[in-house]
Motif scaffolding. Structure first.
Motif, PDB file in Angstrom:
ATOM      1  N   THR A  95      13.070  -7.519 -23.603  1.00 26.07           N
ATOM      2  CA  THR A  95      12.264  -8.414 -24.421  1.00 26.07           C
ATOM      3  C   THR A  95      13.166  -9.565 -24.831  1.00 26.07           C
ATOM      4  OG1 THR A  95      10.946  -6.576 -25.238  1.00 26.07           O
ATOM      5  CG2 THR A  95      10.856  -8.623 -26.503  1.00 26.07           C
ATOM      6  N   MET A  96      12.748 -10.787 -24.499  1.00 24.22           N
ATOM      7  CA  MET A  96      13.555 -11.969 -24.787  1.00 24.22           C
ATOM      8  C   MET A  96      13.467 -12.348 -26.263  1.00 24.22           C
ATOM      9  SD  MET A  96      15.089 -12.754 -22.033  1.00 24.22           S
ATOM     10  CE  MET A  96      15.852 -14.205 -22.730  1.00 24.22           C
ATOM     11  N   LEU A 109      13.710 -18.444 -25.398  1.00 25.30           N
ATOM     12  CA  LEU A 109      13.171 -18.874 -24.115  1.00 25.30           C
ATOM     13  C   LEU A 109      14.266 -18.729 -23.067  1.00 25.30           C
ATOM     14  CD1 LEU A 109      11.046 -20.337 -22.339  1.00 25.30           C
ATOM     15  CD2 LEU A 109      12.143 -22.459 -23.037  1.00 25.30           C
ATOM     16  N   TYR A 110      13.900 -18.245 -21.898  1.00 22.30           N
ATOM     17  CA  TYR A 110      14.856 -18.071 -20.800  1.00 22.30           C
ATOM     18  C   TYR A 110      14.248 -18.686 -19.560  1.00 22.30           C
ATOM     19  CZ  TYR A 110      17.790 -15.653 -17.359  1.00 22.30           C
ATOM     20  OH  TYR A 110      18.643 -15.347 -16.323  1.00 22.30           O
ATOM     21  N   ALA A 111      14.936 -19.641 -18.968  1.00 26.89           N
ATOM     22  CA  ALA A 111      14.402 -20.303 -17.773  1.00 26.89           C
ATOM     23  C   ALA A 111      15.507 -20.486 -16.743  1.00 26.89           C
ATOM     24  CB  ALA A 111      13.816 -21.652 -18.146  1.00 26.89           C
ATOM     25  N   THR A 112      15.213 -20.074 -15.525  1.00 29.16           N
ATOM     26  CA  THR A 112      16.098 -20.262 -14.376  1.00 29.16           C
ATOM     27  C   THR A 112      15.220 -20.763 -13.235  1.00 29.16           C
ATOM     28  OG1 THR A 112      15.769 -18.056 -13.432  1.00 29.16           O
ATOM     29  CG2 THR A 112      17.489 -18.265 -15.122  1.00 29.16           C
ATOM     30  N   PRO A 113      15.813 -21.147 -12.114  1.00 30.45           N
ATOM     31  CA  PRO A 113      14.986 -21.546 -10.976  1.00 30.45           C
ATOM     32  C   PRO A 113      14.090 -20.404 -10.478  1.00 30.45           C
ATOM     33  CG  PRO A 113      17.213 -22.361 -10.684  1.00 30.45           C
ATOM     34  CD  PRO A 113      17.231 -21.457 -11.887  1.00 30.45           C
ATOM     35  N   GLU A 114      14.483 -19.165 -10.722  1.00 28.11           N
ATOM     36  CA  GLU A 114      13.714 -18.013 -10.247  1.00 28.11           C
ATOM     37  C   GLU A 114      12.593 -17.603 -11.193  1.00 28.11           C
ATOM     38  OE1 GLU A 114      17.252 -17.659 -10.520  1.00 28.11           O
ATOM     39  OE2 GLU A 114      17.440 -18.399  -8.472  1.00 28.11           O
ATOM     40  N   ARG A 115      12.771 -17.811 -12.519  1.00 27.11           N
ATOM     41  CA  ARG A 115      11.793 -17.305 -13.477  1.00 27.11           C
ATOM     42  C   ARG A 115      11.955 -17.998 -14.821  1.00 27.11           C
ATOM     43  NH1 ARG A 115      15.614 -13.891 -12.800  1.00 27.11           N
ATOM     44  NH2 ARG A 115      14.634 -12.388 -11.439  1.00 27.11           N
ATOM     45  N   SER A 116      10.926 -17.891 -15.629  1.00 29.66           N
ATOM     46  CA  SER A 116      11.027 -18.290 -17.034  1.00 29.66           C
ATOM     47  C   SER A 116      10.315 -17.219 -17.853  1.00 29.66           C
ATOM     48  CB  SER A 116      10.416 -19.664 -17.290  1.00 29.66           C
ATOM     49  OG  SER A 116       9.046 -19.653 -17.045  1.00 29.66           O
ATOM     50  N   ALA A 174       9.190 -16.399 -21.908  1.00 29.63           N
ATOM     51  CA  ALA A 174       9.043 -16.920 -23.267  1.00 29.63           C
ATOM     52  C   ALA A 174       9.696 -15.986 -24.279  1.00 29.63           C
ATOM     53  CB  ALA A 174       7.563 -17.085 -23.599  1.00 29.63           C
ATOM     54  N   ALA A 175      10.084 -16.554 -25.414  1.00 29.78           N
ATOM     55  CA  ALA A 175      10.632 -15.746 -26.505  1.00 29.78           C
ATOM     56  C   ALA A 175       9.576 -14.739 -26.948  1.00 29.78           C
ATOM     57  CB  ALA A 175      11.026 -16.636 -27.676  1.00 29.78           C
ATOM     58  N   GLY A 176       9.975 -13.479 -27.090  1.00 30.85           N
ATOM     59  CA  GLY A 176       9.068 -12.418 -27.500  1.00 30.85           C
ATOM     60  C   GLY A 176       8.378 -11.715 -26.337  1.00 30.85           C
ATOM     61  N   ALA A 177       8.484 -12.290 -25.120  1.00 33.75           N
ATOM     62  CA  ALA A 177       7.845 -11.684 -23.950  1.00 33.75           C
ATOM     63  C   ALA A 177       8.740 -10.596 -23.360  1.00 33.75           C
ATOM     64  CB  ALA A 177       7.564 -12.748 -22.898  1.00 33.75           C
ATOM     65  N   THR A 178       8.104  -9.619 -22.735  1.00 38.12           N
ATOM     66  CA  THR A 178       8.810  -8.538 -22.064  1.00 38.12           C
ATOM     67  C   THR A 178       8.700  -8.763 -20.559  1.00 38.12           C
ATOM     68  OG1 THR A 178       8.308  -7.040 -23.863  1.00 38.12           O
ATOM     69  CG2 THR A 178       8.928  -6.032 -21.792  1.00 38.12           C
ATOM     70  N   GLY A 200      12.368 -12.969 -31.849  1.00 38.01           N
ATOM     71  CA  GLY A 200      12.148 -14.345 -31.428  1.00 38.01           C
ATOM     72  C   GLY A 200      13.131 -15.342 -31.992  1.00 38.01           C
ATOM     73  N   LYS A 201      14.158 -14.871 -32.685  1.00 35.10           N
ATOM     74  CA  LYS A 201      15.149 -15.785 -33.248  1.00 35.10           C
ATOM     75  C   LYS A 201      16.325 -15.918 -32.306  1.00 35.10           C
ATOM     76  CE  LYS A 201      13.982 -14.618 -37.965  1.00 35.10           C
ATOM     77  NZ  LYS A 201      14.392 -13.887 -39.144  1.00 35.10           N
ATOM     78  N   ALA A 202      16.818 -17.129 -32.173  1.00 36.42           N
ATOM     79  CA  ALA A 202      17.972 -17.368 -31.319  1.00 36.42           C
ATOM     80  C   ALA A 202      19.202 -16.713 -31.942  1.00 36.42           C
ATOM     81  CB  ALA A 202      18.208 -18.862 -31.161  1.00 36.42           C
ATOM     82  N   PRO A 203      20.106 -16.185 -31.120  1.00 33.09           N
ATOM     83  CA  PRO A 203      21.298 -15.560 -31.681  1.00 33.09           C
ATOM     84  C   PRO A 203      22.174 -16.575 -32.406  1.00 33.09           C
ATOM     85  CG  PRO A 203      21.480 -15.755 -29.301  1.00 33.09           C
ATOM     86  CD  PRO A 203      20.086 -16.170 -29.679  1.00 33.09           C
TER      87      PRO A 203
END
Length: 99
Positions: free
Chosen positions: A4-5, A8-15, A17-21, A48-51
Motif C-alpha cells: 500500500t503506497m 504517489l509512485y510513478a515510473t514508466p512501467e506503472r503509477s 496513487a497514495a493509499g492504493a494497494t 497517505g502521508k509522505a515520509p
C-alpha cells in the motif's frame, strides 16, 4: 508482493496513487518499504502521508517580503509607474498603481 503506497509512485512501467494497494515485484516493494514510501498490504501505517513530512499548519496569509513598497516606482509624483523598476520589485512594466 502487495503493498500500500503512502505517496504517489510513478515510473514508466506503472503509477500507483497514495493509499492504493498494488502488486509489484518483490525487490521493488522491499525498496519502497525500506525508504518509507510504502507499507506491506494490510499494515495500518499507510496513511497517505509522505515520509519525513510534517502536516501543514494554519491557513493564514503569507507574510509580505521584506523590502521596498509597491508604489509604482520611486520619485514618481503621479503614482502611475513609468517603467523604472524601482520600488516595485519588478522589471518596470508600466503597471503603476501607486499612492
Amino acid at each position: 508482493m502487495r503493498i500500500t503506497m503512502k505517496t504517489l509512485y510513478a515510473t514508466p512501467e506503472r503509477s500507483i496513487a497514495a493509499g492504493a494497494t498494488a502488486e509489484v515485484p518483490d525487490k521493488e516493494a522491499k525498496d519502497l518499504i525500506a525508504k518509507g514510501y510504502a507499507v506491506p498490504e494490510g499494515d495500518d501505517e499507510a496513511d497517505g502521508k509522505a515520509p519525513g513530512k510534517a502536516p501543514a499548519r494554519g491557513r493564514g496569509r503569507a507574510k509580505p517580503p521584506a523590502g521596498g513598497k509597491n508604489d509604482g516606482g520611486t520619485g514618481d509624483p503621479d503614482g502611475q509607474g513609468h517603467g523604472d523598476g524601482q520600488g516595485d520589485g519588478g522589471a518596470g512594466d508600466d503597471a503603476g498603481g501607486g499612492k
